[in-house]
Design a protein around this motif. Structure first.
Motif, PDB file in Angstrom:
ATOM      1  N   TRP A   1      -4.581  -7.468  -4.506  1.00 14.25           N
ATOM      2  CA  TRP A   1      -3.809  -8.004  -3.369  1.00 14.25           C
ATOM      3  C   TRP A   1      -2.400  -7.415  -3.397  1.00 14.25           C
ATOM      4  N   LEU A   2      -1.808  -7.436  -4.568  1.00 15.88           N
ATOM      5  CA  LEU A   2      -0.464  -6.876  -4.733  1.00 15.88           C
ATOM      6  C   LEU A   2      -0.444  -5.395  -4.370  1.00 15.88           C
ATOM      7  N   GLY A   3      -1.432  -4.633  -4.860  1.00 17.06           N
ATOM      8  CA  GLY A   3      -1.472  -3.206  -4.573  1.00 17.06           C
ATOM      9  C   GLY A   3      -1.712  -2.906  -3.111  1.00 17.06           C
ATOM     10  N   ALA A   4      -2.596  -3.676  -2.481  1.00 16.41           N
ATOM     11  CA  ALA A   4      -2.879  -3.463  -1.059  1.00 16.41           C
ATOM     12  C   ALA A   4      -1.646  -3.751  -0.205  1.00 16.41           C
ATOM     13  N   TYR A   5      -0.891  -4.783  -0.572  1.00 14.58           N
ATOM     14  CA  TYR A   5       0.332  -5.088   0.166  1.00 14.58           C
ATOM     15  C   TYR A   5       1.395  -4.000  -0.060  1.00 14.58           C
ATOM     16  N   TYR A   6       1.515  -3.545  -1.315  1.00 13.55           N
ATOM     17  CA  TYR A   6       2.484  -2.467  -1.565  1.00 13.55           C
ATOM     18  C   TYR A   6       2.108  -1.227  -0.757  1.00 13.55           C
ATOM     19  N   ALA A   7       0.841  -0.879  -0.768  1.00 13.91           N
ATOM     20  CA  ALA A   7       0.390   0.313  -0.045  1.00 13.91           C
ATOM     21  C   ALA A   7       0.608   0.176   1.461  1.00 13.91           C
ATOM     22  N   THR A   8       0.537  -1.050   1.959  1.00 14.57           N
ATOM     23  CA  THR A   8       0.751  -1.286   3.383  1.00 14.57           C
ATOM     24  C   THR A   8       2.229  -1.206   3.745  1.00 14.57           C
ATOM     25  N   GLU A   9       3.076  -1.746   2.893  1.00 17.08           N
ATOM     26  CA  GLU A   9       4.509  -1.789   3.201  1.00 17.08           C
ATOM     27  C   GLU A   9       5.245  -0.505   2.807  1.00 17.08           C
TER      28      GLU A   9
END
Length: 372
Positions: free
Chosen positions: A80-88
């Motif tokens: 979840w953390l990685g997906a959000y970082y990759a999105t932002e």
């Protein structure tokens, strides 16, 4: 810290399967108290404990290190953390491996609603047949149905007569906790869990070593520190249904259908019902601007259920999903599966990406504990 050890033990007191009005109200009251304690003892800090804030901390570290792009590996919540970082911050991602994926394209409410099914599936379809296969070692029943019956009988006995070891009380909720924790990794945890379950069946004649194993297992599950980070993130990140009556009805259904984790559902969701409304930004994961991302998931993962991982994969455009068939471990990379490790190493070391979604067979299930 939201609560002391003693206060948090009360959070798990009683029997979550008890659906009497008094028991249900007790669960709700303790969840409400936990939320209240977090707010009173942490002040404004709790609203900043969310994934978006963690993502911004990550990017600050990247900047301080003086690098333009990072490679990322993250298991479980870290997907979840990685997906959000990759999105932002897609411009700062070189490679990303997301292992045992939360349904990060959805909400934490949807994530938690999927867990009762997946934990029950792992327990009923994988662990119980395994322990039954070694009935000559664990004496727990020679079929999955018999093993299930033995486990349920022990749970009922703990309801009426909890076991006390020092300051530790082992009741039905604690049996649930130890069992679901044992579902995460077959090779690392099943033999220990099976030995504990076997020891409980002859507790009056259990050896000193068995007493120590039981004490270690039941003292090791959740802590106030874990809860103080878990609940702020899950309650802050995404919206929750605040209708308590809905959760009482839903948890009753899940308690009946998927009791291993469904029974505790009300305690967890009621905490978010009483959590203050969050102003964390709503992040929509799309994969836009990213290089191909590698995702790993087993089909019977108990904590990050496969159906949610598939939906996350569809949302993360350009990702490749490696499905571990026939298995249910939580965390696949460097877990003794040469097929998985080969794909991930090639991706991280030489940017080799599978042409399409692919599969790996699971590794063999463990042999029983020696000397049991």
């Amino acid at each position: 810290m939201c609560q002391t050890d003693a206060e948090f033990r009360a959070f798990y007191a009683g029997d979550f399967r008890d659906r009497s009005p008094a028991a249900v109200q007790g669960v709700v009251d303790r969840s409400k108290q936990f939320a209240k304690d977090c707010l009173e003892r942490s002040g404004d800090l709790v609203k900043y404990l969310n994934t978006d804030q963690a993502v911004r901390d990550m990017d600050l570290f990247r900047s301080l290190l003086g690098v333009q792009k990072i490679s990322y590996y993250g298991p479980s919540y870290a997907t979840w953390l990685g997906a959000y970082y990759a999105t932002e911050f897609p411009q700062h991602v070189e490679r990303a491996v997301l292992d045992s994926n939360e349904p990060f394209a959805q909400t934490w409410q949807q994530a938690e609603l999927g867990q009762p099914m997946s934990f029950q599936r792992r327990f009923g379809q994988d662990f119980l047949p395994w322990i039954a296969k070694y009935d000559s070692v664990y004496h727990y029943g020679s079929t999955a149905a018999e093993a299930q019956s033995t486990w349920e009988a022990r749970r009922r006995a703990l309801h009426d007569h909890p076991i006390t070891i020092g300051s530790l009380t082992i009741g039905p909720n604690q049996l649930d906790n130890a069992t679901l924790q044992g579902m995460y990794n077959a090779d690392q945890q099943w033999r220990g869990l099976a030995s504990v379950l076997a020891a409980l069946e002859h507790w009056n004649t259990a050896t000193q070593a068995e007493h120590q194993l039981v004490q270690k297992t039941f003292a090791n599950y959740l802590s106030p520190g874990f809860a103080a980070t878990f609940f702020p993130v899950t309650c802050n990140d995404t919206p929750w249904d605040r209708d308590l009556d809905y959760w009482i009805r839903q948890s009753a259904k899940d308690t009946t259908k998927y009791p291993l984790v469904g029974a505790r559902e009300l305690a967890y969701t009621a905490t978010c019902v009483y959590w203050p409304e969050s102003d964390a930004p709503r992040v929509k994961v799309t994969g836009k601007g990213l290089p191909p991302t590698l995702m790993l998931n087993s089909v019977h993962d108990p904590a990050t259920y496969y159906e949610g991982a598939v939906r996350a994969h569809k949302a993360l455009r350009g990702s490749r999903l490696v499905t571990v068939t026939g298995g249910g471990d939580h965390g696949q990379y460097q877990n003794g599966n040469a097929c998985v490790d080969g794909i991930v190493d090639a991706y991280l070391l030489s940017r080799t990406v599978p042409a399409h979604d692919t599969t790996c067979p699971t590794k063999p299930l463990p042999l029983p504990a020696q000397g049991s």
